[in-house]
Design an enzyme around this catalytic site. Sequence first.
Site, PDB file in Angstrom:
ATOM      1  N   TYR A   1       4.993  -3.024  -3.465  1.00  0.00           N
ATOM      2  CA  TYR A   1       4.471  -2.068  -3.623  1.00  0.00           C
ATOM      3  C   TYR A   1       4.018  -1.219  -2.984  1.00  0.00           C
ATOM      4  O   TYR A   1       3.204  -1.798  -2.351  1.00  0.00           O
ATOM      5  CB  TYR A   1       4.149  -1.419  -5.515  1.00  0.00           C
ATOM      6  CG  TYR A   1       3.947   0.268  -5.228  1.00  0.00           C
ATOM      7  CD1 TYR A   1       5.128   0.701  -5.965  1.00  0.00           C
ATOM      8  CD2 TYR A   1       2.478  -0.040  -5.454  1.00  0.00           C
ATOM      9  CE1 TYR A   1       3.859   2.421  -5.618  1.00  0.00           C
ATOM     10  CE2 TYR A   1       2.199   1.958  -5.570  1.00  0.00           C
ATOM     11  CZ  TYR A   1       3.571   3.014  -5.766  1.00  0.00           C
ATOM     12  OH  TYR A   1       2.611   4.288  -5.803  1.00  0.00           O
TER      13      TYR A   1
ATOM     14  N   ASP B   1       1.292  -4.124   4.639  1.00  0.00           N
ATOM     15  CA  ASP B   1       0.141  -3.253   3.780  1.00  0.00           C
ATOM     16  C   ASP B   1      -1.004  -4.226   2.604  1.00  0.00           C
ATOM     17  O   ASP B   1      -0.126  -4.165   1.601  1.00  0.00           O
ATOM     18  CB  ASP B   1       1.188  -2.514   2.369  1.00  0.00           C
ATOM     19  CG  ASP B   1       0.896  -1.920   1.184  1.00  0.00           C
ATOM     20  OD1 ASP B   1      -0.313  -1.541   1.184  1.00  0.00           O
ATOM     21  OD2 ASP B   1       1.536  -1.073   0.710  1.00  0.00           O
TER      22      ASP B   1
ATOM     23  N   LYS C   1      -7.809   1.725  -1.413  1.00  0.00           N
ATOM     24  CA  LYS C   1      -8.116   0.725  -2.316  1.00  0.00           C
ATOM     25  C   LYS C   1     -10.021   0.814  -2.396  1.00  0.00           C
ATOM     26  O   LYS C   1     -10.345   1.555  -2.509  1.00  0.00           O
ATOM     27  CB  LYS C   1      -7.497  -0.665  -3.148  1.00  0.00           C
ATOM     28  CG  LYS C   1      -6.364   0.438  -3.550  1.00  0.00           C
ATOM     29  CD  LYS C   1      -5.881  -0.532  -4.585  1.00  0.00           C
ATOM     30  CE  LYS C   1      -4.756   0.014  -5.660  1.00  0.00           C
ATOM     31  NZ  LYS C   1      -3.129  -0.074  -5.023  1.00  0.00           N
TER      32      LYS C   1
HETATM   33  C1  LIG Z   1      -1.723   0.854  -4.339  1.00  0.00           C
HETATM   34  C2  LIG Z   1      -0.718   0.334  -3.851  1.00  0.00           C
HETATM   35  C3  LIG Z   1      -0.638   2.181  -2.312  1.00  0.00           C
HETATM   36  C4  LIG Z   1      -0.713   2.980  -2.660  1.00  0.00           C
HETATM   37  O1  LIG Z   1      -1.670   3.375  -2.607  1.00  0.00           O
HETATM   38  P1  LIG Z   1      -2.522   4.760  -3.317  1.00  0.00           P
HETATM   39  O2  LIG Z   1      -3.551   5.300  -3.020  1.00  0.00           O
HETATM   40  O3  LIG Z   1      -1.929   4.771  -5.102  1.00  0.00           O
HETATM   41  O4  LIG Z   1      -1.374   5.726  -3.065  1.00  0.00           O
HETATM   42  C5  LIG Z   1       0.567   0.590  -1.688  1.00  0.00           C
HETATM   43  N1  LIG Z   1       0.917  -0.031  -1.671  1.00  0.00           N
HETATM   44  C6  LIG Z   1       0.055  -1.093  -2.205  1.00  0.00           C
HETATM   45  C7  LIG Z   1       0.080  -2.657  -1.701  1.00  0.00           C
HETATM   46  C8  LIG Z   1      -0.352  -0.662  -3.034  1.00  0.00           C
HETATM   47  O5  LIG Z   1      -1.401  -1.758  -4.073  1.00  0.00           O
END
Ligand SMILES: *Cc1c(COP(=O)(O)O)cnc(C)c1O
Length: 429
Positions: free
Chosen positions: A143, A238, A266
């Site tokens: 994701y 990511d 995060k």
């Molecule tokens: C949470 C998450 C996102 C998205 O971040 P948001 O601040 O919720 O838009 C993107 N990549 C990964 C791996 C994530 O866990």
Amino acid sequence: MKSQSKKFFTRAEKKIPGGVNSPVRAWKSVGGSPLFISRAKGSHVFDADNKEYIDYVGSWGPMILGHANANILREIHRSAANGTSFGAPTLGEVELAELVSQCVPSIEKLRLVSSGTEATMSAIRLARAFTHRSKLMKFDGCYHGHSDGLLVKAGSGVATLSLPDSAGVPASVARETLTARYNDLPSVQKLFDRYDKQIAAVIVEPVCGNMGVIPPDQNFLAGLRKITARSGALLIFDEVITGFRLALGGAQERYKVKPDLTCLGKILGGGLPLAAFGGRRRIMDLLAPLGPVYQAGTLSGNPLAVAAGAAMVRQLARHGTYEALEAKGRRLADGLNSVIRKHAMRATINRVGSILTLFFGVDSVASVDDARRCDRQQFANFFHAMLKRGIYLPPAPFEAWFISLAHSNADLDRTISAFDDWAGRSERG
Ligand SMILES: *Cc1c(COP(=O)(O)O)cnc(C)c1O
């Protein structure tokens, strides 16, 4: 008597679609209606009825120091007293950028944004501009936020184009995304054989957190590095979950693979909305106003979020942080594993540092297909049983549990005994 949470949720559903501002909060995969949280401290959250729980959601990752950390609160208060947003540069942004670049050396330059979604979306635009190519490769089950091109799933067969994973995503956009299989380098190579010079970038969670925790096989990340370099495509890590979580330098430090671009989020914001993308100077300098790639944000680099983020990173940089997180993760996983053995349950735990997932009904999970075979009903039963025993887990089977520095051995041991108690009762029927 109806709980306060139930009353609030009924009210919420009238004005907010599904009663929540992010879908996983609605408990659709475990059933029931969500707890409303009224406050939190350290490793514990309190619901609207003032019931206390040990928290493994951790705001889905950011709360690695525990809730309401005193240093972070002090910095937020100090910053807020000087005004909350100016739409002009501040020294705090520069200091945070220097700090992040020090922790994650592959990030020579970076830009601050407000969410992980923005970070990945912008990194991809940049990769397309840098390579003059349009296709993007991602992995089934990873994701990367909710921008159009990233909300796609694998079509049938590996060497196919992807299908939209959400209504409202045009098929023409999804067609630009290729989907490979995590931990399956041949599936990546096959797509490169077919689309080589059209592929701008490969984006990957270096350790998967969004199909449950799945660590990379030995050589998977290094293999991605090799294949992308050979083609001239960029490698985007990511690290929105793994950044500052698995090491100060993220998964790239832990696995010693250097991406071209990195997305952070995060933890970076210390619980306030802050994220970043960055990488090689030559790529980052394509951003406006230096270059032709447009990207902007009214609240980007917000002073409160930057103050919280800097306080967060400085605390994590202290000696012993990641050893302590490793020890807590190991203690919890070892304890849960001994319960699994004691009751001869069919279940398995994947853990990397302070994130872990307990999968029911399977013996091992190395891919999204393994994860999808897990027993979701058993997870739902387990979730509610743990909740009743004062343990608040992520309300879905394919999520990471987040352990913080504030989790005490007593918290972890109570969690293990709650699991043992439930396993014993379900055995006896
Ligand atoms: C949470 C998450 C996102 C998205 O971040 P948001 O601040 O919720 O838009 C993107 N990549 C990964 C791996 C994530 O866990």
